[in-house]
Design an enzyme around this catalytic site. Structure first.
Site, short mmCIF file in Angstrom:
data_model
loop_
_atom_site.label_atom_id
_atom_site.label_comp_id
_atom_site.label_asym_id
_atom_site.label_seq_id
_atom_site.Cartn_x
_atom_site.Cartn_y
_atom_site.Cartn_z
CD GLU A 293 -5.41 1.25 7.86
OE1 GLU A 293 -5.62 1.46 6.67
OE2 GLU A 293 -4.59 0.51 8.32
CD GLU B 214 -1.47 0.41 4.14
OE1 GLU B 214 -1.92 1.11 3.47
OE2 GLU B 214 -1.21 -0.47 4.69
O1 LIG Z 1 0.62 2.98 9.15
C1 LIG Z 1 -1.05 3.25 8.77
O2 LIG Z 1 -1.11 4.27 8.51
C2 LIG Z 1 -1.34 2.02 8.18
O3 LIG Z 1 -2.45 2.37 7.40
C3 LIG Z 1 -1.02 0.66 8.21
O4 LIG Z 1 -1.68 -0.49 7.66
#
Ligand SMILES: O=C(O)C(=O)CO
Length: 269
Positions: A247, A148
């Protein structure tokens, strides 16, 4: 869309082992975690307690980050960090075992911050070798290694979807790894100035997992102006069938941060 709760950023009011049950009580069947232990290879009893907490809660683990170093201290992964390759690889073996035990098949490999005093190509070659190693191990359980783009003050070099896709392409070209995919974190991409609508159009078939938070603030959907509904329908139209990880840092108590998502949409369906 199928939604799961990231229990490393949500439910942090609770001890780690209580968070899967809290996600279940909030109506979800699936969770994801950043690496939940302080060490790359913790004592087996700690891993067993984590697996028991998932099983007892009756939730499915659908995403897990590999060990990423000291995240509160600013580390963002070991993949490109030459002197920590052995530690990363030991962690890969444990993660593969956790995948086999839980059915989890998606594993996020944070790339690592750029280290000023080490030649850039050495760091990039280290990343290629470590991602290929992780992909081969995770292939044994039919899983996928995710990469990512991340926002924030640390010198994490992958900032855009194009940065990530070029790493995936290099690993495939040089090592033949086919089970690597793009983790499209719509919050990080937005904050980094990527054109998310264009990214979803151009790279839909490379996406193995999606994570969401609104921006600015990284709070729950509706608290910012990222246009999440539009992005999620773009993904839907593009045929995305994977998980969407919540998230975000809840703007209040975690359990009260899901009002934007009707309860019947929280369960897997
Ligand atoms: O460190 C972060 O902000 C993440 O999204 C880790 O996956």
């Amino acid at each position: 869309m199928r939604y799961d709760v990231n229990c490393s950023i949500l439910f942090t009011e609770l001890p780690l082992l209580e968070r899967p049950a809290a996600a279940k009580a909030a109506g979800f069947d699936a969770v994801e975690f950043w690496w939940p232990f302080a060490e790359a290879v913790p004592p087996a009893s700690e891993v067993d307690a984590f697996l028991d907490a998932l099983g007892d809660a009756g939730v499915q683990l659908v995403g897990l980050n590999f060990f990423a170093g000291d995240m509160p201290g600013g580390d963002r992964g070991l993949v490109s960090w030459p002197s920590r390759s052995a530690e990363f690889r030991d962690n890969v073996e444990l993660v593969t075992g956790i995948g086999a035990a839980t059915g989890c098949r998606s594993f996020n490999a944070l790339y690592g911050n750029r280290i000023a005093y080490i030649d850039r190509e050495v760091q990039e070659e280290t990343a290629v070798a470590n991602l290929a190693f992780a992909a081969a191990a995770i292939d044994r359980i039919g899983g996928t290694v995710l990469v990512e783009a991340v926002s924030g003050p640390h010198p994490y070099p992958l900032r855009t979807a194009a940065d990530v896709v070029s790493v995936l392409d290099r690993v495939r070209a040089e090592r033949g790894s086919g089970n690597l995919a793009f983790l499209a974190d719509l919050y990080h991409l937005t904050v980094n100035g990527d054109d998310v609508a264009k990214v979803l159009e151009e790279h839909a078939e490379r996406i193995g997992h999606v994570q969401i938070a609104d921006a600015p603030g990284r709070h729950e959907p509706g608290t910012g102006d990222i246009g999440l509904d539009g992005h999620l329908s773009r993904l839907d139209q593009a045929g995305y069938q994977g998980w969407v990880g919540l998230e975000y840092v809840p703007s209040g108590p975690s359990a009260l941060s899901f009002d934007w998502l009707p309860r019947d949409l929280r369960r897997e369906h």
